[in-house]
Motif scaffolding. Structure first.
Motif: not given
Length: 106
Positions: A8-18, A39-45
């Motif tokens: 899933x590619x998310x349109x978030x500003x942050x990078x991949x989170x834990x 998971x609320x820390x999904x990140x960009x992928x």
């Protein structure tokens, strides 16, 4: 062994989170086991692979993995074959290549 991959590619500003999965639901209806986690820390992928349900020392591979994203939180639904008895079930999987596990809420 089947491997299910969801990217899933998310349109978030942050990078991949834990990733930190949290069990939201569990049921054993309609001849299948369904487990939902968020998971609320999904990140960009968000890639989910190698999904197993572990109970009584046996591993069951997921037959289906689906995910949806809403407001930066990923909700993943895992479906497994019907199992009649459980003892301290856990899910093991890889999220973005990192191995993780969580206890199934009952």
């Amino acid at each position: 062994m089947k491997t299910f991959i969801i990217t899933l590619i998310l349109s978030l500003v942050c990078g991949i989170a834990c990733a930190k999965p949290h069990c939201q639901g569990f049921n054993n209806y309609a001849n299948k086991v369904t487990i939902v986690f968020t998971d609320d820390k999904a990140g960009s992928q968000y890639e989910v692979t190698d999904v197993k349900l572990v109970t009584y020392g046996k591993e069951y591979s997921a037959t289906s993995v689906t995910a949806t994203v809403k407001n930066g939180t990923t909700m993943v639904t895992l479906v497994f074959p019907h199992i009649t008895q459980f003892s301290n079930p856990k899910v093991t999987l890889r999220i973005n290549g990192k191995r993780t596990k969580f206890k199934v809420c009952q």
